[in-house]
Design a protein around this motif. Structure first.
Motif, mmCIF file in Angstrom:
data_model
loop_
_atom_site.group_PDB
_atom_site.id
_atom_site.type_symbol
_atom_site.label_atom_id
_atom_site.label_comp_id
_atom_site.label_asym_id
_atom_site.label_seq_id
_atom_site.Cartn_x
_atom_site.Cartn_y
_atom_site.Cartn_z
ATOM 1 N N LEU A 197 -4.077 6.649 9.067
ATOM 2 C CA LEU A 197 -3.494 5.310 9.285
ATOM 3 C C LEU A 197 -4.085 4.258 8.359
ATOM 4 N N ALA A 198 -3.514 3.027 8.510
ATOM 5 C CA ALA A 198 -4.137 2.011 7.662
ATOM 6 C C ALA A 198 -5.622 1.624 7.836
ATOM 7 N N ASP A 199 -6.057 2.026 8.688
ATOM 8 C CA ASP A 199 -7.646 1.842 8.999
ATOM 9 C C ASP A 199 -8.566 2.912 8.361
ATOM 10 N N GLY A 200 -7.732 4.040 7.831
ATOM 11 C CA GLY A 200 -8.367 4.925 7.195
ATOM 12 C C GLY A 200 -8.488 6.273 8.105
ATOM 13 N N GLY A 201 -8.535 5.981 9.316
ATOM 14 C CA GLY A 201 -8.576 7.085 10.340
ATOM 15 C C GLY A 201 -7.377 8.150 10.315
#
Length: 248
Positions: A44-48
């Protein structure tokens, strides 16, 4: 001896930017029929990492995924694909587990919840803020409590299904299984859901047909699903063929 699976197993394989699959199995449908099974992973965009229909837990796989990002979401996308969640929850205690509608009400699931299985949040037609910028989702309803949540990865134009399409390659199946797979219509090149599932989804009536049309309207470039050869190109056309039994 045939191998229904897609080696190498239990390793992330890149499909597109921030999108991987993990092939595993075989599972034994009805305790007899061997089926390949697949997990889809999105960063995801948050890196998760977002794990769709987690396959069997493997320490080496966990380490490989950890190199891609922290595991933040475990997704049980329909009423069948939840049985392998518990091991991932044990090893990823901070990950949130998301459940398809109606999943927590099933007797077998309630018993497993009493034994420690967690279902933290329920899925719906609208994506939660956790991934609204990365994924769209559509709930495909049916009778007998069936729901499958489909996801569309915007950046790669990839549709992520679970059991709405099975596309088993006959040459990979045991000889005794090939006629049965053809009979129920789940063989390549344009497999579909098995007969019992088609019956359940048809009970969803016009709402199910509208959901299927919405999936085709997304015009995916590729379609990923849990069992068999996924549609790596011409995804919209392949999906339309596979869902012709449901489309209005």
């Amino acid at each position: 001896m045939t191998d229904v699976t897609y080696p190498p197993l239990d390793v992330p394989k890149p499909v597109a930017q921030d999108l991987w699959i993990v092939d595993s199995g075989p599972l034994r449908a009805a305790g007899v029929m061997p089926l390949p099974v697949r997990m889809t992973v999105v960063r995801l965009a948050d890196g998760g990492l977002w794990l769709h229909s987690p396959t069997r837990y493997d320490p080496g796989l966990h380490r490989a995924l950890g190199e891609l990002g922290p595991i933040r979401h475990l997704v049980a996308p329909n009423i069948a694909h939840w049985t392998l969640l518990r091991d991932w929850q044990h090893h990823c205690p901070e990950a949130v587990t998301w459940a398809a509608p109606n999943l927590r009400h099933r007797g077998q699931v309630r018993r497993r919840m009493r034994a420690g299985l967690r279902l933290d949040r329920d899925l719906g037609d609208a994506p939660p803020p956790d991934w609204a910028g990365d994924l769209r989702q559509v709930v495909v309803p049916g009778g007998l409590g069936f729901r499958e949540v489909a996801f569309f990865h915007e950046a790669s134009r990839s549709l992520i299904l679970t059991d709405l399409v099975l596309n088993l390659e006959p040459e990979r199946l045991p000889l005794w299984m090939r006629p049965l797979a053809r009979l129920v219509g789940i063989t390549a090149p344009d497999g579909r859901a098995p007969a019992y599932l088609r019956g359940a989804v048809r009970l969803g009536g016009a709402e199910a047909a509208r959901a299927a049309a919405a999936l085709v309207a997304l015009a995916p470039e590729r379609v990923l699903f849990a069992h068999g050869a996924w549609f790596a190109r011409n995804g919209a056309a392949a999906l339309r063929r596979s869902l012709r039994w449901l489309l209005p």
